[in-house]
Design a protein around this motif. Structure first.
Motif, short mmCIF file in Angstrom:
data_model
loop_
_atom_site.label_atom_id
_atom_site.label_comp_id
_atom_site.label_asym_id
_atom_site.label_seq_id
_atom_site.Cartn_x
_atom_site.Cartn_y
_atom_site.Cartn_z
N MET A 47 0.81 -1.24 -0.11
CA MET A 47 -0.05 -0.02 0.10
C MET A 47 0.94 1.42 0.06
O MET A 47 0.48 2.05 -0.69
N LEU A 48 1.86 1.10 0.72
CA LEU A 48 2.69 2.19 0.87
C LEU A 48 3.65 2.65 -0.49
O LEU A 48 3.85 3.76 -0.80
N ALA A 49 3.48 1.58 -1.30
CA ALA A 49 4.28 1.90 -2.67
C ALA A 49 3.36 1.85 -3.98
O ALA A 49 3.83 2.24 -4.91
N LEU A 50 1.95 1.87 -3.66
CA LEU A 50 1.07 2.13 -4.77
C LEU A 50 1.05 3.69 -5.24
O LEU A 50 1.23 4.65 -4.64
N THR A 51 0.78 3.69 -6.63
CA THR A 51 0.70 4.97 -7.27
C THR A 51 -0.59 5.22 -7.21
O THR A 51 -1.75 4.60 -6.86
N ALA B 81 -6.16 8.59 2.89
CA ALA B 81 -5.19 7.69 2.77
C ALA B 81 -4.27 7.94 1.36
O ALA B 81 -3.26 7.77 1.10
N ILE B 82 -5.21 8.07 0.27
CA ILE B 82 -4.94 8.05 -1.10
C ILE B 82 -3.65 9.23 -1.23
O ILE B 82 -2.76 9.13 -1.43
N SER B 83 -4.23 10.22 -0.64
CA SER B 83 -3.46 11.58 -0.77
C SER B 83 -2.22 11.41 -0.07
O SER B 83 -0.97 11.82 -0.43
N ALA B 84 -2.03 10.90 1.01
CA ALA B 84 -1.00 10.59 2.08
C ALA B 84 0.06 9.91 1.32
O ALA B 84 1.20 9.97 1.52
N ILE B 85 -0.43 8.65 0.89
CA ILE B 85 0.31 7.59 0.30
C ILE B 85 0.84 8.23 -1.19
O ILE B 85 2.37 8.43 -1.20
N VAL B 86 0.12 8.75 -1.94
CA VAL B 86 0.52 9.32 -3.21
C VAL B 86 1.52 10.57 -3.18
O VAL B 86 2.80 10.74 -3.82
N ASN B 87 1.44 11.37 -2.09
CA ASN B 87 2.15 12.61 -1.98
C ASN B 87 3.43 12.39 -0.89
O ASN B 87 3.78 13.39 -0.30
N SER B 88 3.62 11.22 -0.38
CA SER B 88 4.52 10.76 0.51
C SER B 88 5.85 11.21 0.10
O SER B 88 6.18 11.10 -1.16
N GLY B 89 6.77 11.15 0.94
CA GLY B 89 8.22 11.35 0.62
C GLY B 89 9.13 10.11 0.69
O GLY B 89 10.37 10.25 0.54
N GLY C 203 14.59 2.08 -11.96
CA GLY C 203 14.75 3.29 -11.87
C GLY C 203 13.28 3.91 -11.30
O GLY C 203 12.87 5.05 -11.59
N LYS C 204 12.34 3.05 -10.91
CA LYS C 204 11.02 3.45 -10.29
C LYS C 204 11.20 4.45 -9.34
O LYS C 204 12.33 4.29 -8.46
N PRO C 205 10.00 5.44 -9.05
CA PRO C 205 10.34 6.36 -7.80
C PRO C 205 10.69 5.68 -6.42
O PRO C 205 11.21 6.41 -5.87
N ARG C 206 10.07 4.69 -6.44
CA ARG C 206 10.35 3.83 -4.94
C ARG C 206 10.84 2.45 -5.15
O ARG C 206 10.67 1.78 -6.17
N SER C 207 11.34 2.17 -3.79
CA SER C 207 11.99 0.77 -3.96
C SER C 207 11.35 0.16 -2.76
O SER C 207 10.86 0.69 -1.70
N LEU C 208 11.19 -1.23 -3.01
CA LEU C 208 10.61 -2.01 -1.79
C LEU C 208 11.47 -3.13 -1.45
O LEU C 208 11.74 -3.99 -2.35
N ARG C 209 12.34 -3.08 -0.42
CA ARG C 209 13.48 -4.06 -0.12
C ARG C 209 13.17 -5.06 0.92
O ARG C 209 12.61 -4.58 1.86
N LEU C 210 13.34 -6.35 0.67
CA LEU C 210 13.20 -7.44 1.88
C LEU C 210 14.40 -7.65 2.12
O LEU C 210 15.21 -8.06 1.80
#
Length: 457
Positions: A162-166, A179-187, A261-268
């Motif tokens: 959810m934190l990674a969704l566009t 929630a959509i606004s917070a996630i999409v506009n997060s840093g 090169g996507k704007p976010r990364s999800l690391r395990l």
């Protein structure tokens, strides 16, 4: 046995509660079921816990709608047991009671800094973005560059995803607008998931893991070294179900990928445990210890901390290390398992004797395990015992309760009951609001909105 219909209260309207009601109403023994729910809305975690981008899972509610249309079913929403009705009231108003209240709180990690601002139970975040009315006044600061999710079960995976969704991925869902606004506009640029054991022991499932590799706005990152298995894990993998092998295969495929090169990364990461959450006044970092796996006396692989530690800077922590049941007033409670003590669904006292007429189903019966469908078999087992006890004359049926008695008592106490038509009015308005937006629904998220809409029905 009395010729009148068996009157049963089912407390909690999630999957276990609905499956229990359905099996009771389908039985040869005539029954009337009042499904009692603290919230004005039914379905429990199907509405308020399943990730909004999983509409197919939420569609199980259609089966519950069919149960609700059966003769003898009533929904009593906005009624809190322990607040508006006591257990002793239920024993006077019904022949039997089934508690299916789930596991209502999160498991504590017991580490320093756990309660710093910016450190949240994953359960609270999930409830917030799903529109639970108890959590809509919360504000989540997602301005940081790195968020850490502790745990690697499906809830942890949901939070990380959810934190990674566009915006494009969130818009077709029933995620709340804040929630959509917070996630999409997060840093947030990196979401880091931490698992205390290895990839073979992860609690997530292959479909959930596969979704992590299909995110439009985030690269999935797994270091090959994180997936190196010791001899015990190799042996466990060889004997594990096919789903576990599929999960490990997916993780190895992820490790072979190059970032795009996507704007976010999800690391395990695996075999690491938090030992402290650090910060002056709010979360600034997580201190972790590296683990080794060792076989315990029961033959299970457990995480054993080493001397190697590491500090990871972050600005938000979401703790997903398990759910816990909570004690219910007037009933015994197993403090070790955090469930109602029971034998196959019959609630028992400290001596092991059955509590006459009291039963349980779902997570409060077995703990937070299984998937939605697991609750059906679980509820059927409980209801079959209840019907067996009714046939054998083990229920106190001398009070001759009827539906009017509980209605009168709630009215005397000033409780504004939300009936099933009230819920249908909420459902209709939410779905109508979502239709022009291409969304399944736009949820009403405050107590006043929900109760006011139900009142208008």
């Amino acid at each position: 046995m009395s010729e009148r219909a068996l009157r049963v209260a089912v407390v909690g309207s999630g999957p276990a509660g609905f499956y229990a009601a359905g099996h009771l109403l389908a039985a040869d023994t005539p029954a009337e079921v009042d499904l009692i729910e603290r919230l004005p809305t039914p379905w429990g975690l199907v509405r308020l816990g399943v990730a909004p981008d999983h509409p197919k899972i939420k569609a199980v509610s259609r089966a519950y709608e069919k149960i609700a249309r059966q003769q003898g079913f009533r929904f009593l929403g906005n009624v809190g047991v322990g607040k508006d009705l006591e257990h002793s009231d239920l024993m006077q108003l019904y022949d039997a009671v089934i508690y299916s209240v789930g596991a209502q709180t999160d498991r504590s990690m017991g580490i320093p800094g756990e309660d710093l601002p910016g450190s949240w139970p994953a359960t609270v975040f999930v409830a917030w973005y799903n529109g639970h009315p108890d959590y809509q006044d919360l504000s989540f600061d997602l301005s940081c560059e790195r968020a850490v999710v502790i745990g690697n079960g499906n809830v942890a995976v949901d939070v990380a995803r959810m934190l990674a969704l566009t915006d494009e991925e969130l818009q077709p869902t029933d995620t709340t607008e804040p929630a959509i606004s917070a996630i999409v506009n997060s840093g947030i640029k990196e979401i880091l998931m931490l698992g205390r054991r290895g990839p073979v022991q992860g609690a997530f499932t292959p479909p959930e893991v596969q979704e992590l590799g299909e995110l439009a706005g985030a690269d999935i990152c797994v270091e090959a070294a994180e997936l190196k298995l010791d001899a015990a894990s190799e042996a466990e993998l060889a004997e594990a179900p096919a789903a576990t092998a599929r999960t490990v295969k997916l993780l190895r495929e992820f490790a072979a990928r190059e970032p795009t090169g996507k704007p976010r990364s999800l690391r395990l990461r695996f075999k690491v445990s938090p030992v402290a959450i650090l910060g002056e006044g709010r979360v600034e970092a997580v201190e972790i210890v590296h683990n080794e796996l060792a076989v315990d006396a029961k033959g299970r692989l457990r995480a054993v901390p080493t001397n190697k530690r590491e500090v990871i800077e972050c600005g938000a922590v979401f703790r997903s290390v398990g759910y816990l049941g909570v004690p219910l007033p007037g009933l015994p409670f197993d403090q070790n398992r955090h469930t109602l003590p029971n034998e196959a669904g019959r609630v028992i006292d400290d001596s092991g004797a059955p509590f006459p007429g009291v039963y349980c189903a779902g997570w409060i019966k077995r703990g937070p395990t299984g998937v939605i469908g697991t609750n059906k078999k679980d509820a059927v087992e409980t209801v079959d015992l209840l019907l067996e006890d009714a046939a054998a004359g083990r229920l106190d049926r001398g009070l001759d309760p009827d539906a009017g008695q509980v209605d009168e008592l709630l009215a005397e106490r000033g409780v504004e009951v939300v009936t099933y038509p009230g819920w249908e009015a909420i459902d209709e308005i939410e779905c109508a609001a979502g239709e022009p937006l291409g969304r399944p629904r736009v949820k009403l998220v405050t107590w006043d909105e929900l109760r006011g809409t139900a009142r208008g029905a």
